[in-house]
Design a protein around this motif. Structure first.
Motif, PDB file in Angstrom:
ATOM      1  N   THR A 134       1.398  23.557  -4.251  1.00 22.53           N
ATOM      2  CA  THR A 134       1.352  22.929  -5.615  1.00 22.53           C
ATOM      3  C   THR A 134       2.528  22.687  -6.412  1.00 22.53           C
ATOM      4  O   THR A 134       2.955  21.953  -6.924  1.00 22.53           O
ATOM      5  N   LYS A 161      -0.655  17.949  -1.986  1.00 17.61           N
ATOM      6  CA  LYS A 161      -1.939  18.023  -2.503  1.00 17.61           C
ATOM      7  C   LYS A 161      -3.137  18.064  -1.556  1.00 17.61           C
ATOM      8  O   LYS A 161      -4.228  19.101  -1.548  1.00 17.61           O
ATOM      9  N   HIS A 188       3.971  19.389  -5.106  1.00 18.77           N
ATOM     10  CA  HIS A 188       3.159  18.285  -5.580  1.00 18.77           C
ATOM     11  C   HIS A 188       3.644  18.411  -7.027  1.00 18.77           C
ATOM     12  O   HIS A 188       3.907  17.100  -7.377  1.00 18.77           O
TER      13      HIS A 188
END
Length: 180
Positions: free
Chosen positions: A153, A9, A156
């Protein structure tokens, strides 16, 4: 594993910080170029013909690069009505599945965009006389940035302690919804 999620992130936000600055710089140049174009067309009769072509290329590059920023903030289109009502484990896997599908799309766009840009080097722009491959490089570059953001992403989403609460809506928007 939560540490990996936090690092992904953090890296995503750092990459996005740079992309946002590039988009703002492109926007500033675009606005100045359009103002110049209006000025030389209607106020000061100067034979400046490059403004329209430059505005077109700046707008395309800016819009394409901004896609990765939308991915970083999860502001891309999502089916929030269904996603938000699913249990946490299902939301996690669904978010990762969305990331993988989007990554496949943007990787294909990157791959075919390279060929598109390469073919553009044999054609020349009307005003500048430069190879169209340079403006066309915005497609594979933006797709590569989108792939990088989707990979970060996805990491994450997969390794985070909690499953994503939403998809397609920014965290700030979700916070506003919870407060109202």
């Amino acid at each position: 594993m939560a540490n990996l999620s936090a690092k992904a992130k953090s890296m995503s936000l750092k990459v996005n910080w740079l992309v946002e600055r590039v988009c703002v710089a492109l926007l500033v140049v675009l606005v100045l170029d359009v103002w110049l174009g209006v000025l030389v067309r209607y106020v000061i009769p100067l034979p400046l013909t490059f403004t329209e072509e430059l505005a077109r290329y700046l707008m395309i590059w800016m819009a394409l690069l901004a896609v990765s920023s939308g991915i970083a903030y999860r502001e891309h289109i999502g089916v929030e009505f269904v996603f938000g009502r699913l249990p946490a484990p299902v939301r996690r896997w669904l978010a990762v599945a969305f990331d993988v599908i989007a990554f496949a799309f943007f990787f294909a766009l990157f791959w075919y965009g390279l060929g598109f840009a390469a073919k553009g080097f044999s054609r020349f722009t009307m005003i500048y006389g430069i190879p169209k491959g340079y403006p066309f490089m915005g497609v594979p570059l933006a797709a590569a940035m989108a792939c990088a953001q989707l990979a970060l992403t996805g990491i994450h989403d997969f390794f985070a302690k909690e499953a994503p609460a939403s998809t397609g809506v920014s965290e700030a928007t979700m916070a506003l919804r919870e407060n109202n």
